[in-house]
Motif scaffolding. Structure first.
Motif, PDB file in Angstrom:
ATOM      1  N   THR A  34       0.812  -1.220   0.000  1.00 43.63           N
ATOM      2  CA  THR A  34       0.000   0.000   0.000  1.00 43.63           C
ATOM      3  C   THR A  34       0.845   1.270   0.000  1.00 43.63           C
ATOM      4  O   THR A  34       0.309   2.374   0.126  1.00 43.63           O
ATOM      5  CB  THR A  34      -0.935   0.019   1.211  1.00 43.63           C
ATOM      6  OG1 THR A  34      -0.167  -0.136   2.418  1.00 43.63           O
ATOM      7  CG2 THR A  34      -1.963  -1.102   1.123  1.00 43.63           C
TER       8      THR A  34
ATOM      9  N   ARG B 224      -6.713   1.540  -0.858  1.00 45.88           N
ATOM     10  CA  ARG B 224      -5.344   1.032  -0.726  1.00 45.88           C
ATOM     11  C   ARG B 224      -4.347   1.735  -1.633  1.00 45.88           C
ATOM     12  O   ARG B 224      -3.179   1.878  -1.267  1.00 45.88           O
ATOM     13  CB  ARG B 224      -5.329  -0.473  -1.018  1.00 45.88           C
ATOM     14  CG  ARG B 224      -6.005  -1.298   0.059  1.00 45.88           C
ATOM     15  CD  ARG B 224      -5.911  -2.791  -0.214  1.00 45.88           C
ATOM     16  NE  ARG B 224      -6.438  -3.563   0.912  1.00 45.88           N
ATOM     17  CZ  ARG B 224      -6.517  -4.880   0.942  1.00 45.88           C
ATOM     18  NH1 ARG B 224      -6.098  -5.595  -0.105  1.00 45.88           N
ATOM     19  NH2 ARG B 224      -7.005  -5.497   2.003  1.00 45.88           N
ATOM     20  N   HIS B 225      -4.817   2.176  -2.811  1.00 39.36           N
ATOM     21  CA  HIS B 225      -3.855   2.671  -3.799  1.00 39.36           C
ATOM     22  C   HIS B 225      -4.221   4.008  -4.430  1.00 39.36           C
ATOM     23  O   HIS B 225      -3.443   4.518  -5.243  1.00 39.36           O
ATOM     24  CB  HIS B 225      -3.708   1.639  -4.934  1.00 39.36           C
ATOM     25  CG  HIS B 225      -3.408   0.253  -4.474  1.00 39.36           C
ATOM     26  ND1 HIS B 225      -2.227  -0.086  -3.838  1.00 39.36           N
ATOM     27  CD2 HIS B 225      -4.144  -0.894  -4.533  1.00 39.36           C
ATOM     28  CE1 HIS B 225      -2.253  -1.380  -3.542  1.00 39.36           C
ATOM     29  NE2 HIS B 225      -3.397  -1.887  -3.954  1.00 39.36           N
TER      30      HIS B 225
ATOM     31  N   ARG C  96      -6.646   6.643  -0.022  1.00 39.46           N
ATOM     32  CA  ARG C  96      -5.536   6.233   0.842  1.00 39.46           C
ATOM     33  C   ARG C  96      -5.421   7.188   2.029  1.00 39.46           C
ATOM     34  O   ARG C  96      -5.442   8.401   1.877  1.00 39.46           O
ATOM     35  CB  ARG C  96      -4.233   6.237   0.042  1.00 39.46           C
ATOM     36  CG  ARG C  96      -3.036   5.701   0.825  1.00 39.46           C
ATOM     37  CD  ARG C  96      -1.774   5.767  -0.004  1.00 39.46           C
ATOM     38  NE  ARG C  96      -1.800   4.824  -1.115  1.00 39.46           N
ATOM     39  CZ  ARG C  96      -0.855   4.765  -2.053  1.00 39.46           C
ATOM     40  NH1 ARG C  96       0.155   5.614  -2.033  1.00 39.46           N
ATOM     41  NH2 ARG C  96      -0.937   3.877  -3.017  1.00 39.46           N
TER      42      ARG C  96
END
Length: 413
Positions: free
Chosen positions: A35, A218-219, A223
């Motif tokens: 991540t 996560r990306h 985030r």
């Protein structure tokens, strides 16, 4: 004492404890690198709360598993202070997950590595058969061909579908825009096709907007958010998802957050759910084209037609009025969700991202004016940033067992 003397029992115990702690940290460490939260071994050490020696052993083990690469020469960023640290990067030639997505305007397969990186994609198909087994067989075969071409190890497969997916059965309850039968056992069919294609690893299936939210958290744009609300419309209908405390909220049976059936126009269009004026039929691409007085054409998807119209003809008063109408409907729905959920961030995908880009002040004002928490300070409303977030999210399902226990998961493939 001789330098060759055997270690004491206490020393053996300490060594074993460090090894056990390191093995237990493999999954959390991999997730931190996956991540982007641990770019160096020093950060990894701090995040895991272990010694430098343990963090070094964990990084070395992940490298031996072919998952990450540890820069042999430590360095420091310009202007930084303190001891230089080894950089940690995801292995470019590491294993991949097979990701598949089906939507009203076609289907696509891709290979996705750690970090949400698309390694390879197959040409999309624009025709979706009414038989889910036929469609899923085709998309899996496209993914299997990518695996043959690249020669990559595969950790598993994930499928994104435009329907609520009931747990634990994995059935698509309302794939209305696909002409599939309600309750189609999509996870079982997908897993069977994956096995028949000789692809190793487990197979998963889930709702496409849930997976988009997972990928963005996560990306992408989500985030760092703790309580993330995602609302999106891609091809037909409107979906929503919620990440609470860093985890996707699925509800008791996988059916949480059917935001498409919030009423935003009581006198509006009839909805397939039996109600009237739902977001699903008032704020999707078809609703926009209708409001703009355009007849949908067969050449490209409804989403592309809508996006092209907004980006290229926004000066047209009819188009601008249609944009404002959809923003007002969307904003009303978001305000209701803010009142109930109190998220710390909202991200919008598909056509909703385009509407936000077209008139961000109007959308934020509608949400602030109609929501209690919005009036108290406002909730950040941001566009999704991953172009293929549902595909990336589908891959996240397949990567999760590896993130949980890298050694055990990789031993199965």
């Amino acid at each position: 004492m001789s330098g060759n003397a055997a270690p004491s029992a206490a020393g053996e115990g300490s060594t074993r404890t460090r090894l056990d702690r390191g093995r237990g940290a493999l999954g959390p460490a991999l997730e931190l690198v996956h991540t982007g939260r641990a770019p160096t071994r020093a950060v990894l050490t701090a995040e895991l709360g272990v010694t430098r020696a343990t963090a070094g052993a964990v990084a070395a083990e992940l490298e031996a598993l072919g998952l990450i690469h540890v820069d042999a020469r430590p360095g420091a960023a310009a202007g930084s202070q303190g001891r230089p640290s080894h950089r940690l990067e995801l292995a470019e030639d590491g294993p991949v997950a097979l990701a598949a997505q089906v939507h009203a305007d076609g289907f696509r397969a891709a290979l996705v590595g750690l970090g949400g990186r698309l390694v390879a994609t197959a040409p999309g198909c624009e025709t979706v058969d009414a038989d889910p087994a036929k469609v899923l067989g085709s998309v899996v075969e496209a993914g299997a061909e990518l695996l043959r071409e690249t020669g990559r190890r595969c950790v598993g497969a994930g499928l994104a579908v435009p329907s609520a997916v009931a747990e634990p059965e994995g059935t698509a309850l309302n794939p209305l825009h696909l002409a599939w039968p309600a309750g189609a056992p999509v996870r079982e069919i997908f897993a069977e096709r994956v096995r028949a294609a000789g692809i190793t690893g487990p197979a998963f299936a889930a709702n496409d907007v849930n997976l988009a939210a997972l990928a963005e958290h996560r990306h992408g744009a989500g985030r760092g958010s703790r309580d993330l609300l995602c609302v999106a419309t891609g091809h037909r209908g409107v979906g929503g998802a919620l990440v609470l405390d860093g985890r996707l909220h699925m509800g008791s049976s996988g059916l949480a957050l059917e935001v498409g059936h919030l009423t935003v126009n009581p006198e509006g269009r009839p909805c397939h759910c039996g109600s009237r004026g739902c977001l699903d039929v008032e704020a999707d691409p078809l609703a926009f084209l209708t409001a703009a007085g355009r007849d949908p054409g067969p050449e490209v998807s409804l989403l592309q037609q809508s996006n092209d119209l907004i980006r290229n003809q926004y000066a047209d008063p009819t188009v601008r009025t249609a944009v404002q109408a959809l923003i007002d409907r969307l904003g009303l729905g978001l305000a209701g969700l803010v009142n109930i959920l109190n998220p710390d961030r909202i991200i919008l995908g598909g056509l909703h991202r385009t509407l936000l880009d077209a008139d961000p002040e109007r959308l934020r004002a509608v949400v602030a004016d109609r929501s209690l928490w919005g009036q108290s300070g406002g909730v950040p409303i941001l566009p999704c940033t991953l172009d293929h977030n549902s595909l990336v999210g589908a891959a996240e399902l397949a990567w999760q067992p590896v993130l949980d226990d890298p050694i055990a998961a990789l031993a199965q493939i």
